[in-house]
Design a protein around this motif. Structure first.
Motif, PDB file in Angstrom:
ATOM      1  N   THR A   1       0.440  -1.027  -0.238  1.00 17.43           N
ATOM      2  CA  THR A   1      -0.025   0.585  -0.253  1.00 17.43           C
ATOM      3  C   THR A   1       0.522   0.945  -0.005  1.00 17.43           C
ATOM      4  OG1 THR A   1       0.144  -0.053   2.633  1.00 17.43           O
ATOM      5  CG2 THR A   1      -1.754  -1.097   0.764  1.00 17.43           C
ATOM      6  N   HIS A   2       2.268   1.095   0.623  1.00 13.72           N
ATOM      7  CA  HIS A   2       2.438   2.518   1.129  1.00 13.72           C
ATOM      8  C   HIS A   2       4.188   2.174   1.294  1.00 13.72           C
ATOM      9  CE1 HIS A   2       0.837   2.238   4.922  1.00 13.72           C
ATOM     10  NE2 HIS A   2       1.754   3.355   5.171  1.00 13.72           N
ATOM     11  N   ALA A   3       5.287   2.796   1.299  1.00 17.32           N
ATOM     12  CA  ALA A   3       6.476   2.476   1.588  1.00 17.32           C
ATOM     13  C   ALA A   3       7.036   4.099   1.820  1.00 17.32           C
ATOM     14  CB  ALA A   3       6.773   2.129   0.448  1.00 17.32           C
ATOM     15  N   GLY A   4       8.138   4.441   2.082  1.00 17.91           N
ATOM     16  CA  GLY A   4       9.206   5.535   3.009  1.00 17.91           C
ATOM     17  C   GLY A   4       9.640   5.512   3.677  1.00 17.91           C
ATOM     18  N   ILE A   5      10.979   6.023   3.859  1.00 12.43           N
ATOM     19  CA  ILE A   5      12.115   6.300   4.515  1.00 12.43           C
ATOM     20  C   ILE A   5      12.520   7.247   5.458  1.00 12.43           C
ATOM     21  CG2 ILE A   5      14.495   6.675   4.109  1.00 12.43           C
ATOM     22  CD1 ILE A   5      14.124   6.351   0.962  1.00 12.43           C
ATOM     23  N   ASN A   6      12.468   6.799   6.642  1.00 12.14           N
ATOM     24  CA  ASN A   6      12.926   7.512   8.032  1.00 12.14           C
ATOM     25  C   ASN A   6      14.310   8.067   7.920  1.00 12.14           C
ATOM     26  OD1 ASN A   6      10.604   5.522   8.357  1.00 12.14           O
ATOM     27  ND2 ASN A   6      11.086   6.072  10.933  1.00 12.14           N
ATOM     28  N   LEU A   7      14.139   9.559   7.471  1.00 16.93           N
ATOM     29  CA  LEU A   7      15.298  10.459   7.725  1.00 16.93           C
ATOM     30  C   LEU A   7      16.022  10.236   9.210  1.00 16.93           C
ATOM     31  CD1 LEU A   7      14.129  13.360   5.083  1.00 16.93           C
ATOM     32  CD2 LEU A   7      15.352  10.710   4.811  1.00 16.93           C
ATOM     33  N   THR A   8      15.299  10.632  10.140  1.00 17.81           N
ATOM     34  CA  THR A   8      16.016  11.093  11.547  1.00 17.81           C
ATOM     35  C   THR A   8      15.499   9.539  12.003  1.00 17.81           C
ATOM     36  OG1 THR A   8      15.277  12.451  11.000  1.00 17.81           O
ATOM     37  CG2 THR A   8      15.761  12.554  13.295  1.00 17.81           C
ATOM     38  N   ALA A   9      16.683   8.797  13.108  1.00 15.49           N
ATOM     39  CA  ALA A   9      16.764   7.978  13.553  1.00 15.49           C
ATOM     40  C   ALA A   9      15.418   8.107  15.168  1.00 15.49           C
ATOM     41  CB  ALA A   9      18.120   7.824  14.552  1.00 15.49           C
ATOM     42  N   GLY A  10      14.542   7.385  15.031  1.00 15.76           N
ATOM     43  CA  GLY A  10      14.099   7.544  16.485  1.00 15.76           C
ATOM     44  C   GLY A  10      12.607   8.534  16.365  1.00 15.76           C
ATOM     45  N   LYS A  11      12.403   9.438  15.117  1.00 14.06           N
ATOM     46  CA  LYS A  11      11.157  10.014  14.715  1.00 14.06           C
ATOM     47  C   LYS A  11       9.939   9.131  14.498  1.00 14.06           C
ATOM     48  CE  LYS A  11       9.868  14.374  12.141  1.00 14.06           C
ATOM     49  NZ  LYS A  11      10.690  15.451  11.263  1.00 14.06           N
ATOM     50  N   HIS A  12       8.960   9.720  14.282  1.00 23.54           N
ATOM     51  CA  HIS A  12       7.790   9.022  14.647  1.00 23.54           C
ATOM     52  C   HIS A  12       7.339   9.323  12.750  1.00 23.54           C
ATOM     53  CE1 HIS A  12       6.335   7.326  17.385  1.00 23.54           C
ATOM     54  NE2 HIS A  12       7.065   7.324  18.478  1.00 23.54           N
ATOM     55  N   TYR A  13       7.175   8.421  12.020  1.00 21.35           N
ATOM     56  CA  TYR A  13       6.618   8.907  10.243  1.00 21.35           C
ATOM     57  C   TYR A  13       5.267   8.480  10.305  1.00 21.35           C
ATOM     58  CZ  TYR A  13      11.979  11.130   9.285  1.00 21.35           C
ATOM     59  OH  TYR A  13      12.461  12.129   9.343  1.00 21.35           O
TER      60      TYR A  13
END
Length: 161
Positions: A101-113
């Motif tokens: 359904t979807h994908a994304g990249i966490n740019l910052t460790a520990g941050k909620h996306y």
């Protein structure tokens, strides 16, 4: 399915049984929707293969066969990852196959996306299904976490052809 519209909008046109059936079938299919939403899911993964998000599923009864309707799933998810630049892919399992359904990249460790997306599932017969939310990571480095700061939502709808 498409409804055959009257050839004329002149006063006095009487809808045929076929026209009424097509219109009512389209309305019924479009009104068939189920929703899952939770902020009470806790899960972790570092798998590069799809795994279930325990507790995140929705049962759904498809009213029409595969020649008449498809199923649309819309998913919204949030999570955090202990390592930056890790791609997360989310999807649903319909009992026989996974559907991204979807994908994304966490740019910052520990941050909620928070991301969302959808998939159109074709070829399903009429009947009862359980759509299980699933996830996988692009790397086994670090750990992805869903906690009570995150929201998971899944909308399942029958789509008239």
């Amino acid at each position: 399915m498409t409804a055959t519209l009257p050839a004329s909008s002149l006063h006095g046109h009487i809808m045929s049984d076929t026209e009424w059936t097509q219109i009512l079938t389209a309305i019924t299919a479009a009104a068939n929707i189920e929703v899952f939403n939770s902020r009470a899911i806790s899960a972790t993964t570092n798998s590069i293969s799809y795994g279930n998000i325990t507790g995140a599923s929705q049962t759904f009864t498809k009213h029409y066969g595969s020649s008449t309707s498809d199923v649309g799933v819309i998913a919204f998810t949030s999570h955090r990852h202990s390592t930056a630049s890790i791609k997360a892919t989310f999807g649903v399992f319909d009992g026989t196959a996974d559907h991204d359904t979807h994908a994304g990249i966490n740019l910052t460790a520990g941050k909620h996306y928070y991301w969302g997306g959808m998939a159109k599932i074709t070829g399903l017969a009429a009947g009862a299904f359980t759509f299980q939310m699933r996830w996988k990571m692009s790397s086994t480095t670090g750990t992805a976490t869903i906690d009570t700061n995150d929201t998971l939502s899944l909308y399942v709808v029958e789509l008239a052809k």
